[in-house]
Design a protein around this motif. Structure first.
Motif, PDB file in Angstrom:
ATOM      1  N   ALA A 161      50.793  29.858  30.955  1.00  0.00           N
ATOM      2  CA  ALA A 161      49.622  30.141  31.775  1.00  0.00           C
ATOM      3  C   ALA A 161      48.964  28.853  32.241  1.00  0.00           C
ATOM      4  O   ALA A 161      48.512  28.743  33.388  1.00  0.00           O
ATOM      5  N   ILE A 162      48.956  27.835  31.377  1.00  0.00           N
ATOM      6  CA  ILE A 162      48.358  26.552  31.779  1.00  0.00           C
ATOM      7  C   ILE A 162      49.186  25.928  32.895  1.00  0.00           C
ATOM      8  O   ILE A 162      48.658  25.450  33.905  1.00  0.00           O
ATOM      9  N   ILE A 163      50.515  25.958  32.734  1.00  0.00           N
ATOM     10  CA  ILE A 163      51.381  25.367  33.757  1.00  0.00           C
ATOM     11  C   ILE A 163      51.223  26.097  35.085  1.00  0.00           C
ATOM     12  O   ILE A 163      51.140  25.486  36.158  1.00  0.00           O
ATOM     13  N   LEU A 164      51.134  27.438  35.029  1.00  0.00           N
ATOM     14  CA  LEU A 164      51.052  28.204  36.268  1.00  0.00           C
ATOM     15  C   LEU A 164      49.720  28.007  36.967  1.00  0.00           C
ATOM     16  O   LEU A 164      49.654  27.952  38.196  1.00  0.00           O
ATOM     17  N   ALA A 165      48.644  27.921  36.204  1.00  0.00           N
ATOM     18  CA  ALA A 165      47.329  27.895  36.822  1.00  0.00           C
ATOM     19  C   ALA A 165      46.877  26.499  37.183  1.00  0.00           C
ATOM     20  O   ALA A 165      45.833  26.336  37.802  1.00  0.00           O
ATOM     21  N   ARG A 166      47.649  25.473  36.797  1.00  0.00           N
ATOM     22  CA  ARG A 166      47.269  24.124  37.189  1.00  0.00           C
ATOM     23  C   ARG A 166      47.448  23.939  38.678  1.00  0.00           C
ATOM     24  O   ARG A 166      48.199  24.644  39.326  1.00  0.00           O
ATOM     25  N   ARG A 167      46.770  22.902  39.198  1.00  0.00           N
ATOM     26  CA  ARG A 167      47.024  22.565  40.596  1.00  0.00           C
ATOM     27  C   ARG A 167      48.327  21.809  40.695  1.00  0.00           C
ATOM     28  O   ARG A 167      48.904  21.392  39.692  1.00  0.00           O
TER      29      ARG A 167
ATOM     30  N   VAL B  77      49.338  35.406  31.326  1.00  0.00           N
ATOM     31  CA  VAL B  77      50.324  34.931  32.293  1.00  0.00           C
ATOM     32  C   VAL B  77      50.124  35.606  33.649  1.00  0.00           C
ATOM     33  O   VAL B  77      50.206  34.960  34.702  1.00  0.00           O
ATOM     34  N   GLY B  78      49.814  36.911  33.636  1.00  0.00           N
ATOM     35  CA  GLY B  78      49.628  37.622  34.897  1.00  0.00           C
ATOM     36  C   GLY B  78      48.453  37.085  35.688  1.00  0.00           C
ATOM     37  O   GLY B  78      48.538  36.893  36.906  1.00  0.00           O
ATOM     38  N   LEU B  79      47.340  36.817  34.998  1.00  0.00           N
ATOM     39  CA  LEU B  79      46.189  36.294  35.727  1.00  0.00           C
ATOM     40  C   LEU B  79      46.437  34.879  36.216  1.00  0.00           C
ATOM     41  O   LEU B  79      45.960  34.496  37.300  1.00  0.00           O
ATOM     42  N   ALA B  80      47.234  34.102  35.466  1.00  0.00           N
ATOM     43  CA  ALA B  80      47.584  32.761  35.964  1.00  0.00           C
ATOM     44  C   ALA B  80      48.437  32.866  37.226  1.00  0.00           C
ATOM     45  O   ALA B  80      48.252  32.088  38.175  1.00  0.00           O
ATOM     46  N   VAL B  82      48.323  35.335  39.367  1.00  0.00           N
ATOM     47  CA  VAL B  82      47.436  35.761  40.453  1.00  0.00           C
ATOM     48  C   VAL B  82      46.643  34.579  41.003  1.00  0.00           C
ATOM     49  O   VAL B  82      46.489  34.421  42.225  1.00  0.00           O
ATOM     50  N   LEU B  83      46.159  33.727  40.090  1.00  0.00           N
ATOM     51  CA  LEU B  83      45.422  32.532  40.549  1.00  0.00           C
ATOM     52  C   LEU B  83      46.312  31.637  41.399  1.00  0.00           C
ATOM     53  O   LEU B  83      45.888  31.119  42.446  1.00  0.00           O
ATOM     54  N   SER B  84      47.555  31.450  40.957  1.00  0.00           N
ATOM     55  CA  SER B  84      48.464  30.573  41.684  1.00  0.00           C
ATOM     56  C   SER B  84      48.790  31.129  43.068  1.00  0.00           C
ATOM     57  O   SER B  84      48.808  30.389  44.067  1.00  0.00           O
ATOM     58  N   ILE B  85      49.024  32.438  43.137  1.00  0.00           N
ATOM     59  CA  ILE B  85      49.297  33.057  44.440  1.00  0.00           C
ATOM     60  C   ILE B  85      48.070  32.973  45.333  1.00  0.00           C
ATOM     61  O   ILE B  85      48.170  32.733  46.538  1.00  0.00           O
ATOM     62  N   TYR B  86      46.890  33.125  44.722  1.00  0.00           N
ATOM     63  CA  TYR B  86      45.662  33.042  45.520  1.00  0.00           C
ATOM     64  C   TYR B  86      45.504  31.656  46.122  1.00  0.00           C
ATOM     65  O   TYR B  86      45.050  31.505  47.260  1.00  0.00           O
ATOM     66  N   ARG B  87      45.904  30.609  45.369  1.00  0.00           N
ATOM     67  CA  ARG B  87      45.826  29.265  45.945  1.00  0.00           C
ATOM     68  C   ARG B  87      46.816  29.101  47.080  1.00  0.00           C
ATOM     69  O   ARG B  87      46.539  28.406  48.051  1.00  0.00           O
ATOM     70  N   ASN B  88      47.994  29.726  46.974  1.00  0.00           N
ATOM     71  CA  ASN B  88      48.993  29.558  48.021  1.00  0.00           C
ATOM     72  C   ASN B  88      48.668  30.365  49.262  1.00  0.00           C
ATOM     73  O   ASN B  88      48.772  29.874  50.369  1.00  0.00           O
ATOM     74  N   ARG B  89      48.291  31.636  49.088  1.00  0.00           N
ATOM     75  CA  ARG B  89      48.183  32.553  50.215  1.00  0.00           C
ATOM     76  C   ARG B  89      46.744  32.789  50.660  1.00  0.00           C
ATOM     77  O   ARG B  89      46.531  33.430  51.669  1.00  0.00           O
TER      78      ARG B  89
END
Lengths: 198, 102
Positions: A161-167, B77-80, B82-89
């Protein structure tokens, strides 16, 4: 636990009414913050139902993990992706919703028919006074390997989760001059904060 | 008298509400909430069987604790994601996450 049968029945009715109402609210409310708080209501009434099922430890764990951790995590995620946007209505959206509602009603009918028609082998022994000691015996004897694997899984999920949510990582970082003061910080692209739309 | 069937029917209703929300909701965070609803319905089934069929060796409660642990990992993991997709799209609309659509 020595609770009278009538009290248990009434409590089950109230809890199931609250649970189903809150679950419908989670799915149907337009404002997602209301949905998140109603999800906490679903979790709390689920903990009450566990108490009716003579499970004190799991009820406490439900409140601690779901209401205390997952619900707060969902609220933080809502806060971080908080962007007011009006979803464009799909063409044939009503067709999709109607068909999935029909399918859900069919699944519900199937499941309830099966659960009523099946002759369950109901045990007649009285349930234990407290479930903590048998649970601990299970966790440290015959379920020891899954118990330890769960901790590794939680560690993996946390790192992931940390890796995914990082910039984003900067791949073409200048390797020549590595400054010493940020040797403990992960390199990430500087990014302006998103403003709040007024 | 409370019977096992009541709990099973309640869990089935909760599971169907979860499926409906999973398919129809547009917001990605609400999809994750619907998955939590479905996991809770499964937990209720396990606890009902544990109390009514196996009240001495309460193995259903053991499995419920494992499901709670997996659900916590899944939510993080799911919310991470979602955050990552939100930054991209720059949106959380499920209908616009079509990067893999041919």
């Amino acid at each position: 636990m020595e609770i009278a049968e009538g009290v248990r029945l009434v409590t089950f009715g109230i809890l199931s009414f609250l649970m189903l109402g809150a679950a419908l609210g989670v799915v149907l409310f337009a404002n997602i913050v209301y949905s998140a708080f109603l999800l906490g209501g679903v979790f709390i009434s689920m903990a009450g139902t566990y108490i009716l099922l003579n499970a004190d430890f799991v009820s406490a764990a439900q409140i601690l993990v779901y209401v205390g951790a997952i619900n707060v995590l969902i609220l933080f995620a809502i806060m971080l992706v908080n962007k007011r946007e009006d979803f464009k209505p799909l063409k044939n959206g009503w067709l999709r919703q109607g068909s999935i509602a029909l399918i859900c009603a069919g699944i519900f009918t199937l499941l309830s028919t099966v659960s009523i028609a099946t002759p369950w082998k109901i045990s007649t022994t009285t349930p234990l006074a407290s479930s903590i000691v048998p649970l601990a015996k299970h966790f440290f004897t015959d379920f020891l390997l899954p118990f330890e694997l769960a901790s590794i899984l939680l560690l993996m999920a946390m790192v992931g989760a940390i890796i995914l949510a990082r910039r984003d990582f900067i791949p073409d970082n200048i390797s020549g001059e590595t400054s010493t003061q940020d040797s403990l910080t992960l390199p990430e692209r500087p990014r302006e904060l998103a403003g709040i739309e007024k | 008298m409370l019977q096992l069937q009541y709990f099973l029917i309640l869990a089935a209703a909760l599971f169907c509400i979860g499926i409906y929300g999973l398919v129809t909701s547009r917001n990605a965070v609400r999809v994750l909430m619907s998955i939590e609803l479905m996991l809770n319905a499964v937990n209720l089934n396990l606890m009902g069987f544990s109390n009514y069929i196996d009240p001495v060796e309460i193995k259903g409660q053991v499995f419920t604790v494992f499901v709670i642990a997996i659900a916590a990992a899944e939510a993080a993991v799911g919310l991470a994601i979602v955050l990552s997709i939100y930054r991209n799209r720059d949106t959380v609309d499920m209908e616009q996450f079509n990067l893999l659509k041919w």
